[in-house]
Design an enzyme around this catalytic site. Structure first.
Site, PDB file in Angstrom:
ATOM      1  N   ARG A 101       0.790  -1.164  -0.007  1.00 29.37           N
ATOM      2  CA  ARG A 101       0.148   0.028   0.081  1.00 29.37           C
ATOM      3  C   ARG A 101       1.009   1.246  -0.020  1.00 29.37           C
ATOM      4  O   ARG A 101       1.787   1.437   0.948  1.00 29.37           O
ATOM      5  CB  ARG A 101      -0.993   0.012   1.407  1.00 29.37           C
ATOM      6  CG  ARG A 101      -1.895  -1.161   1.390  1.00 29.37           C
ATOM      7  CD  ARG A 101      -3.172  -0.965   0.566  1.00 29.37           C
ATOM      8  NE  ARG A 101      -3.880   0.017   0.417  1.00 29.37           N
ATOM      9  CZ  ARG A 101      -4.872   0.385   1.136  1.00 29.37           C
ATOM     10  NH1 ARG A 101      -5.172  -0.653   2.259  1.00 29.37           N
ATOM     11  NH2 ARG A 101      -5.731   1.321   1.113  1.00 29.37           N
ATOM     12  N   ASP A 251      -3.808   8.715   6.801  1.00 31.83           N
ATOM     13  CA  ASP A 251      -2.877   7.707   6.276  1.00 31.83           C
ATOM     14  C   ASP A 251      -1.377   8.131   6.317  1.00 31.83           C
ATOM     15  O   ASP A 251      -0.567   7.449   6.235  1.00 31.83           O
ATOM     16  CB  ASP A 251      -3.522   6.929   4.856  1.00 31.83           C
ATOM     17  CG  ASP A 251      -4.507   5.872   5.409  1.00 31.83           C
ATOM     18  OD1 ASP A 251      -4.288   4.912   5.290  1.00 31.83           O
ATOM     19  OD2 ASP A 251      -5.705   6.467   5.456  1.00 31.83           O
ATOM     20  N   ASN A 261      -6.273  11.304   3.714  1.00 29.54           N
ATOM     21  CA  ASN A 261      -7.287  10.279   4.347  1.00 29.54           C
ATOM     22  C   ASN A 261      -8.140   9.634   3.093  1.00 29.54           C
ATOM     23  O   ASN A 261      -7.924  10.050   1.949  1.00 29.54           O
ATOM     24  CB  ASN A 261      -8.110  10.766   5.469  1.00 29.54           C
ATOM     25  CG  ASN A 261      -8.732   9.938   6.185  1.00 29.54           C
ATOM     26  OD1 ASN A 261      -8.200   8.882   6.724  1.00 29.54           O
ATOM     27  ND2 ASN A 261      -9.981   9.969   6.632  1.00 29.54           N
ATOM     28  N   LYS A 262      -9.023   8.933   3.781  1.00 27.25           N
ATOM     29  CA  LYS A 262      -9.978   8.191   2.529  1.00 27.25           C
ATOM     30  C   LYS A 262     -10.629   9.144   1.694  1.00 27.25           C
ATOM     31  O   LYS A 262     -11.075  10.065   2.013  1.00 27.25           O
ATOM     32  CB  LYS A 262     -10.974   7.518   3.306  1.00 27.25           C
ATOM     33  CG  LYS A 262     -11.776   6.281   2.302  1.00 27.25           C
ATOM     34  CD  LYS A 262     -10.870   5.436   1.841  1.00 27.25           C
ATOM     35  CE  LYS A 262      -9.923   4.610   2.421  1.00 27.25           C
ATOM     36  NZ  LYS A 262      -9.143   3.925   1.946  1.00 27.25           N
TER      37      LYS A 262
END
Length: 361
Positions: A101, A251, A261-262
């Site tokens: 990731r 993240d 972030n998302k």
């Protein structure tokens, strides 16, 4: 894997006291929640890499913990007693895990700590392997403690009124995304514990629905009042005075406070700014990447378009359409009231001065 309603998504399990080095990792399979609670046993580093890639385990801190155990699992299976050869064989294992990731910096932080430990530890290879397992366990335990600290610092940073707060969150930054307790949901849990929470509003978080599936599941497990809303309802809820503050995870955070972030988080921050609602980011120090100046340097993972055009076995879109599926967006520091870490709630502009010296691999 829960205790007293607390969820622990990554756990090391010793098969027996006499076989410590043949233990394994247990992961809650987050792809099956909320319909099915299932635990996956991980014995090899390649299986851990696939679990991270397929989001069986997800959330930046949880990925870091899982990757640390992955490094150990790979190290355990290296068949040599020569220290130099052991270290040489460890590097491709670390590289495989790094490739899983690209956005979550905790992944790289944990792997680098494991590799650095290996290089700095003297002694026989068997001792080195045991030290790596001990280090992974320490990363795991430290993250749980860190999340509790984030939760309590976040509670102090929340608005003083009203007495009972209504908090909005996006994606899942709860126990499932960490080693336990959570970052953004750690703040929620601390507020609920101290009687300061009225309700959580959870954005569903398209396309993978982590808010609807995971955040709501965690809240239901602990009896925390939760209302799931679609992502495009956040502005309406703020306009109607239903939200007192927003708390999200991250993240990766750049040195200037820009936070990845998302996908959809940036939209929520803009809406909060328009309604004069404080927007907080909750994340451990390991999420802050002081090596990059701003959010423009954060790599943004793009995932399979099937996440957008298909839900379950149902195709939502016409054949022939094209798709774009970035997994994250970057919220500029100017939209963030404070970044809540284990060291307190800190204004984005003050991150480097207050925290850079504490960043230790």
């Amino acid at each position: 894997m829960s205790s007293n309603n607390q969820v622990y998504p990554v756990i090391w399990n010793d098969q027996s006291p006499a076989e410590t080095l043949r233990g394994h990792v247990l992961l809650i399979d987050q792809t099956r929640l909320p319909n099915e609670y299932a635990v996956v046993e991980i014995n090899r580093y390649e299986d851990m890499a696939r679990a991270i890639e397929t989001m069986i385990v997800r959330g930046a801190p949880a990925i870091g913990v899982a990757a640390a155990y992955g490094v150990y699992l790979g190290a355990r299976d290296i068949q040599t007693t020569d220290r130099g050869e052991f270290l040489a064989q460890l590097e491709p294992i670390a590289q495989r895990l790094r490739a899983t990731r690209p956005t979550a910096v905790n992944l790289f932080w944990a792997i680098d700590r494991m590799v650095k430990t290996a290089h700095q530890t003297l002694g026989a290879v068997a001792y080195l392997k045991q030290t790596l397992l001990d280090t992974a366990k320490a990363i795991n335990a430290d993250d749980v403690q860190t999340c509790h600290q984030i939760g309590d610092h976040g509670l102090e940073a929340l608005p003083a009124s009203p007495d009972k707060l209504r908090l909005l969150t996006h994606c899942n930054a709860g126990a499932l995304a960490t080693a336990g307790y959570g970052t953004a949901l750690g703040v929620v849990r601390s507020a609920w514990r101290d009687g300061r929470l009225e309700r959580v509003y959870a954005d569903e978080t398209r396309p993978r629905l982590q808010g609807a599936k995971l955040t709501a599941w965690e809240c239901v497990q602990e009896g925390i009042p939760v209302t799931v809303i679609t992502d495009n309802m956040a502005a309406h809820c703020m306009q109607r005075g239903m939200i007192d503050a927003v708390v999200v995870g991250a993240d990766r955070i750049a040195a200037n406070g820009d936070a990845a972030n998302k996908i959809g988080t940036y939209s929520v921050a803009l809406i909060a700014k328009a309604h004069n609602i404080p927007f907080f980011v909750a994340a451990p120090l390991s999420t802050i990447d002081f090596a990059i100046a701003d959010g423009a340097q954060i790599p943004i993972e793009e995932r399979n378009p099937s996440e957008v055009h298909t839900v379950g076995e149902t195709l939502l879109c016409p054949t022939g359409a094209e798709f774009y599926n970035p997994a994250f967006d970057v919220t500029p520091a100017a939209l963030i009231k404070a970044i809540i870490t284990e060291y307190g709630a800190i204004a984005p502009a003050a991150l480097k001065d207050q925290l850079a010296s504490k960043q230790v691999v």
